[in-house]
Write an enzyme that holds these catalytic residues in place. Structure first.
Site, PDB file in Angstrom:
ATOM      1  N   LYS A 116      37.819  -3.860  10.783  1.00 26.07           N
ATOM      2  CA  LYS A 116      36.739  -4.821  10.481  1.00 26.07           C
ATOM      3  C   LYS A 116      36.397  -5.694  11.681  1.00 26.07           C
ATOM      4  O   LYS A 116      36.372  -6.924  11.596  1.00 26.07           O
ATOM      5  CB  LYS A 116      37.104  -5.674   9.269  1.00 26.07           C
ATOM      6  CG  LYS A 116      37.231  -4.851   7.990  1.00 26.07           C
ATOM      7  CD  LYS A 116      37.272  -5.710   6.754  1.00 26.07           C
ATOM      8  CE  LYS A 116      37.387  -4.895   5.486  1.00 26.07           C
ATOM      9  NZ  LYS A 116      38.611  -4.077   5.356  1.00 26.07           N
TER      10      LYS A 116
HETATM   11  O1  LIG Z   1      36.575  -2.016   4.467  1.00 26.79           O
HETATM   12  C1  LIG Z   1      37.391  -1.841   3.546  1.00 26.79           C
HETATM   13  O2  LIG Z   1      38.055  -0.829   3.495  1.00 26.79           O
HETATM   14  C2  LIG Z   1      37.404  -2.797   2.435  1.00 26.79           C
HETATM   15  C3  LIG Z   1      36.209  -3.414   2.145  1.00 26.79           C
HETATM   16  C4  LIG Z   1      36.066  -4.097   0.932  1.00 26.79           C
HETATM   17  O3  LIG Z   1      34.990  -4.554   0.580  1.00 26.79           O
HETATM   18  N1  LIG Z   1      37.150  -4.211   0.113  1.00 26.79           N
HETATM   19  C5  LIG Z   1      38.370  -3.661   0.433  1.00 26.79           C
HETATM   20  O4  LIG Z   1      39.285  -3.768  -0.390  1.00 26.79           O
HETATM   21  N2  LIG Z   1      38.531  -3.006   1.624  1.00 26.79           N
HETATM   22  C6  LIG Z   1      39.858  -2.479   2.030  1.00 26.79           C
HETATM   23  O5  LIG Z   1      40.201  -1.418   1.140  1.00 26.79           O
HETATM   24  C7  LIG Z   1      41.606  -1.447   0.822  1.00 26.79           C
HETATM   25  C8  LIG Z   1      41.752  -1.636  -0.667  1.00 26.79           C
HETATM   26  O6  LIG Z   1      43.096  -1.536  -1.040  1.00 26.79           O
HETATM   27  P1  LIG Z   1      43.578  -1.414  -2.569  1.00 26.79           P
HETATM   28  O7  LIG Z   1      42.972  -2.565  -3.294  1.00 26.79           O
HETATM   29  O8  LIG Z   1      45.063  -1.493  -2.446  1.00 26.79           O
HETATM   30  O9  LIG Z   1      43.103  -0.072  -3.077  1.00 26.79           O
HETATM   31  C9  LIG Z   1      42.196  -2.569   1.669  1.00 26.79           C
HETATM   32  O10 LIG Z   1      42.669  -1.988   2.885  1.00 26.79           O
HETATM   33  C10 LIG Z   1      41.026  -3.488   1.962  1.00 26.79           C
HETATM   34  O11 LIG Z   1      41.165  -4.150   3.192  1.00 26.79           O
END
Ligand SMILES: O=C(O)c1cc(=O)[nH]c(=O)n1[C@@H]1O[C@H](COP(=O)(O)O)[C@@H](O)[C@H]1O
Length: 281
Positions: free
Chosen positions: A99
């Site tokens: 990011k």
């Molecule tokens: O860019 C991302 O991957 C991201 C964007 C977003 O809007 N929300 C989000 O959760 N993420 C990333 O996606 C992953 C979600 O993880 P879980 O919630 O464990 O499935 C994490 O690594 C967050 O940093």
């Protein structure tokens, strides 16, 4: 620089061959503990290696979350370098979730760090933040075009706080998230079968029919599993754009480790539910 095939082309092929699931590599301290690992560099390395071994030969995309590696300083970043290289060598596309976003001249250095083929952290794509203005990302767009890599631009994020920025309405009546989607659609014009400039759009956001998600690029959709969204939400959230969605699951799969077979079974269950959700009847 000798370029790879464009990221969008490589991603479309991987999604068609393997299904669109993206598994996150998010070594939370709590997961290291659940896996019986120490919260140290050796634990980090074991965790990351296990996920790569379990997933890289079968899922389309792996998405390491850089923060969990940076937490351990240079030795953590060295583990990240090895994980990226091993995942790519085993056939997965790697989206580096770092990011990044800064003024253009600094953005150029971030782009070199992740999208230049000679960088130790070279990845197939990078998550970037456009909130210093979309134009500040242009050095990363240029290097991605040159090296055959891609970007995922935060447009409508999965977290509830994102709305105060992304739903803000501009003087022309369009909101900020929609503006980012429009910039991406312009980047991807004429690209076949899919452009290389994707948007991050949370699977948690409910009906998005007021947005034009037809950006001719991939839509990275985090939020399935730990954040409460399910594969069956995808069609309702993404509508006709569902065929370009790359759903991400991190903790929802990772909590089934450290057993490689259990990790694979968890990923297969999500992949199957996603396949059903995105298949047009
Ligand atoms: O860019 C991302 O991957 C991201 C964007 C977003 O809007 N929300 C989000 O959760 N993420 C990333 O996606 C992953 C979600 O993880 P879980 O919630 O464990 O499935 C994490 O690594 C967050 O940093």
């Amino acid at each position: 620089m000798s370029a790879l095939e464009p990221f969008g082309t490589r991603l479309r092929r991987a999604m068609d061959e393997r299904g669109p699931l993206c598994v996150g590599i998010d070594p939370h301290a709590s997961l290291l503990a659940e896996w019986g690992l120490n919260d140290d560099v050796a634990g980090l390395e074991r965790f990351s290696r296990t996920v790569v071994e379990a997933m890289a030969d079968r899922v389309a995309v792996l998405k390491p979350q850089s923060a969990f590696f940076e937490r351990f300083g240079s030795r953590g970043v060295a583990v990240l370098e090895r994980s990226v290289a091993e995942a790519r060598a085993a056939g997965a596309l790697v989206v580096m979730d770092a990011k990044r976003g800064d003024i253009g001249s600094t953005m150029a250095a971030y782009a070199e760090s992740f999208l230049h083929k000679d960088s130790p952290l070279f990845s197939d794509a990078l998550t970037v933040s456009p909130y210093l203005g979309y134009g500040s990302l242009s050095p990363a767009v240029a290097l991605a075009r040159e090296s055959g890599t891609g970007l995922f631009v935060l447009a409508l994020t999965s977290n509830p706080e994102g709305g105060e920025v992304q739903h803000a309405v501009r003087m022309d009546g369009r909101n900020v998230g929609a503006t980012m989607l429009a910039h991406l659609a312009a980047e991807n014009v004429g690209e076949e079968p899919l452009g290389s400039f994707g948007a991050v759009v949370g699977a948690t956001l409910g009906d998005l029919s007021t947005y034009d998600l037809d950006i001719n690029g991939p839509l990275l959709a985090p939020g399935i599993g730990a954040q409460g969204a399910t594969p069956s939400d995808l069609r309702r959230v993404f509508g006709a754009a569902v065929g370009n969605v790359v759903p991400n699951v991190s903790r929802g799969v990772l909590r089934h480790g450290p057993d490689v077979v259990a990790l694979r079974e968890a990923a297969s269950r999500f992949a199957e539910e996603i396949r059903k959700a995105v298949t047009v009847d």
